[in-house]
Structures are given as C-alpha cells and as structure tokens.
Scaffold this motif. Sequence first.
Motif, mmCIF file in Angstrom:
data_model
loop_
_atom_site.group_PDB
_atom_site.id
_atom_site.type_symbol
_atom_site.label_atom_id
_atom_site.label_comp_id
_atom_site.label_asym_id
_atom_site.label_seq_id
_atom_site.Cartn_x
_atom_site.Cartn_y
_atom_site.Cartn_z
ATOM 1 N N GLU A 228 86.965 77.841 44.729
ATOM 2 C CA GLU A 228 87.338 78.129 43.337
ATOM 3 C C GLU A 228 87.802 76.870 42.593
ATOM 4 N N GLU A 229 88.328 75.899 43.316
ATOM 5 C CA GLU A 229 88.815 74.670 42.681
ATOM 6 C C GLU A 229 87.695 73.828 42.079
ATOM 7 N N ILE A 230 86.474 74.009 42.553
ATOM 8 C CA ILE A 230 85.365 73.188 42.053
ATOM 9 C C ILE A 230 84.274 74.038 41.402
ATOM 10 N N ALA A 231 84.529 75.300 41.196
ATOM 11 C CA ALA A 231 83.504 76.200 40.656
ATOM 12 C C ALA A 231 82.945 75.699 39.324
ATOM 13 N N ALA A 232 83.781 75.162 38.465
ATOM 14 C CA ALA A 232 83.319 74.675 37.159
ATOM 15 C C ALA A 232 82.597 73.330 37.257
ATOM 16 N N ASP A 233 82.698 72.655 38.403
ATOM 17 C CA ASP A 233 82.123 71.315 38.570
ATOM 18 C C ASP A 233 80.819 71.295 39.356
ATOM 19 N N LEU A 234 80.311 72.431 39.766
ATOM 20 C CA LEU A 234 79.174 72.467 40.692
ATOM 21 C C LEU A 234 77.949 71.718 40.192
ATOM 22 N N ASP A 235 77.731 71.647 38.893
ATOM 23 C CA ASP A 235 76.560 70.942 38.364
ATOM 24 C C ASP A 235 76.597 69.441 38.637
ATOM 25 N N TYR A 236 77.749 68.893 38.947
ATOM 26 C CA TYR A 236 77.859 67.462 39.251
ATOM 27 C C TYR A 236 77.319 67.104 40.635
ATOM 28 N N PHE A 237 77.293 68.055 41.549
ATOM 29 C CA PHE A 237 77.038 67.731 42.946
ATOM 30 C C PHE A 237 75.572 67.909 43.337
ATOM 31 N N VAL A 238 74.998 66.829 43.850
ATOM 32 C CA VAL A 238 73.643 66.857 44.393
ATOM 33 C C VAL A 238 73.659 67.531 45.759
ATOM 34 N N VAL A 239 74.723 67.289 46.498
ATOM 35 C CA VAL A 239 74.889 67.871 47.832
ATOM 36 C C VAL A 239 76.352 68.266 48.026
ATOM 37 N N ILE A 240 76.540 69.397 48.657
ATOM 38 C CA ILE A 240 77.875 69.809 49.109
ATOM 39 C C ILE A 240 77.782 69.982 50.621
ATOM 40 N N ALA A 241 78.609 69.210 51.321
ATOM 41 C CA ALA A 241 78.680 69.295 52.773
ATOM 42 C C ALA A 241 79.882 70.169 53.139
ATOM 43 N N VAL A 242 79.652 71.103 54.033
ATOM 44 C CA VAL A 242 80.705 72.009 54.489
ATOM 45 C C VAL A 242 80.982 71.683 55.952
ATOM 46 N N ALA A 243 82.246 71.352 56.233
ATOM 47 C CA ALA A 243 82.615 70.902 57.576
ATOM 48 C C ALA A 243 82.881 72.067 58.519
ATOM 49 N N PHE A 244 82.364 71.911 59.721
ATOM 50 C CA PHE A 244 82.636 72.806 60.845
ATOM 51 C C PHE A 244 83.324 71.950 61.913
ATOM 52 N N PRO A 245 84.668 71.890 61.904
ATOM 53 C CA PRO A 245 85.352 71.010 62.852
ATOM 54 C C PRO A 245 85.219 71.455 64.306
ATOM 55 N N LYS A 246 85.038 72.757 64.528
ATOM 56 C CA LYS A 246 84.849 73.303 65.873
ATOM 57 C C LYS A 246 83.791 74.389 65.800
ATOM 58 N N PHE A 247 83.072 74.553 66.889
ATOM 59 C CA PHE A 247 82.033 75.580 66.973
ATOM 60 C C PHE A 247 82.588 76.963 66.639
ATOM 61 N N VAL A 248 83.817 77.239 67.029
ATOM 62 C CA VAL A 248 84.402 78.574 66.856
ATOM 63 C C VAL A 248 85.016 78.794 65.469
ATOM 64 N N ASP A 249 85.002 77.797 64.606
ATOM 65 C CA ASP A 249 85.579 77.926 63.264
ATOM 66 C C ASP A 249 84.488 78.346 62.294
ATOM 67 N N GLY A 250 84.501 79.622 61.894
ATOM 68 C CA GLY A 250 83.437 80.165 61.059
ATOM 69 C C GLY A 250 83.715 80.183 59.575
ATOM 70 N N ARG A 251 84.798 79.537 59.127
ATOM 71 C CA ARG A 251 85.124 79.569 57.696
ATOM 72 C C ARG A 251 84.032 78.947 56.826
ATOM 73 N N GLY A 252 83.288 78.012 57.377
ATOM 74 C CA GLY A 252 82.209 77.383 56.615
ATOM 75 C C GLY A 252 81.117 78.365 56.220
ATOM 76 N N PHE A 253 80.917 79.413 57.009
ATOM 77 C CA PHE A 253 79.940 80.442 56.651
ATOM 78 C C PHE A 253 80.357 81.146 55.362
ATOM 79 N N SER A 254 81.634 81.464 55.250
ATOM 80 C CA SER A 254 82.140 82.105 54.029
ATOM 81 C C SER A 254 82.039 81.166 52.836
#
Length: 185
Positions: free
Chosen positions: A69-95
């Motif tokens: 939500e903090e960047i929702a208004a800025d999405l047009d600026y980004f060519v790529v958004i990388a979502v980090a998965f620090p551990k295999f068992v951390d599924g927050r990146g899917f959401s």
Amino acid sequence: MTAQLIRNRAVAVDTWKTLEIAEGESPESVALPDGDILFPLAVWLARRNEIVSRHKRIGLLLEPGDQVEEIAADLDYFVVIAVAFPKFVDGRGFSTASLLRQRYNYQGELRAVGDVLHDQLFFMHRVGFDTYALRQDKDARHAIANGFASFSEGYQASTVQPEPRFRRRPSTIPGSARNHIATTA
C-alpha cells in the motif's frame, strides 16, 4: 556466483543490481549508483524525487515486512519489482505478488528473488511472477524443465486463471473429455 535468472521460461541475463545499505549507512545517506538498480523500499520512500530525477529505469525491492500500500500510487515508476523470499518457508511474497497484480494491476516485471527453488515456480507463476532469480546453487535449466509443470492445471482461481476449475466450461479445460469428442454429420 550470481543467481540464475529465468524470464519467459528461458535463462536470461540480469542487468539489475540490488542497492545494499551497509552498516553505518541509512536510506537517506547511502550513495545512489547509476544503472539498473533495485532500490529497497526504505530508500525509495526517503529519496523518491532524487531517484526519479536521476534514473530512467527504476526497480524496487520489497522485503516480506514491506507494505504494498505504501507504493500503490507509485507503481508506474517501476520497470521491475523484486519480491524477496528470505527463506523457502516464508510465503509472504506470494501475497505481495497477488496484491500487486490483482488489486493494484501492476503490469511491469514481477521478480521473485532470494531463496527461490524450482519447486515454487508453478505457484509463483499462478500469483503473477514472470521472472525468477533462482538460488545460486540451483540449475536454471532443470528448474525450467520441471518447475512449471508440477501440475497440469490449478483448481483455485489465480492471477493467471481467474476462474476456479468448477466454473470453467469443460471445453476450456486441458485434457477434458469434451475436447476429444468428434462430431459427425
């Protein structure tokens, strides 16, 4: 050794570098390098105007605790958004990926980074990822051959298939018996 990048189900060259904040630096004080840079959210929030004025192509790195939500208004600026998965068992990146694609209609490259394994690719694709930076010790060709074909199709609705299987017409389901019925006159 760098991570192997998969884009469009093929091995690709990665031109993006991630900006690291060293000990003793802050988002406000870290030097902003030139080139294709994935900026951590904290740096983006602290120096948005400076980044926009200096970079034609901007990338963003979201960590598991970051709020889309903090960047929702800025999405047009980004060519790529990388979502980090620090551990295999951390599924927050899917959401995070699902929110970016479904709620905020992000159309740019959505990249999974960190502890990314071939076992996750089928599910990552379903929530909207289109690029994957495999963990360094994994083989990209093996991941391409095996990671996207874990299942022939999904039952639940997803970013890539908005209709759950029970709502899809049998003629649109791969391998459906109705697809194989020949009509005669």
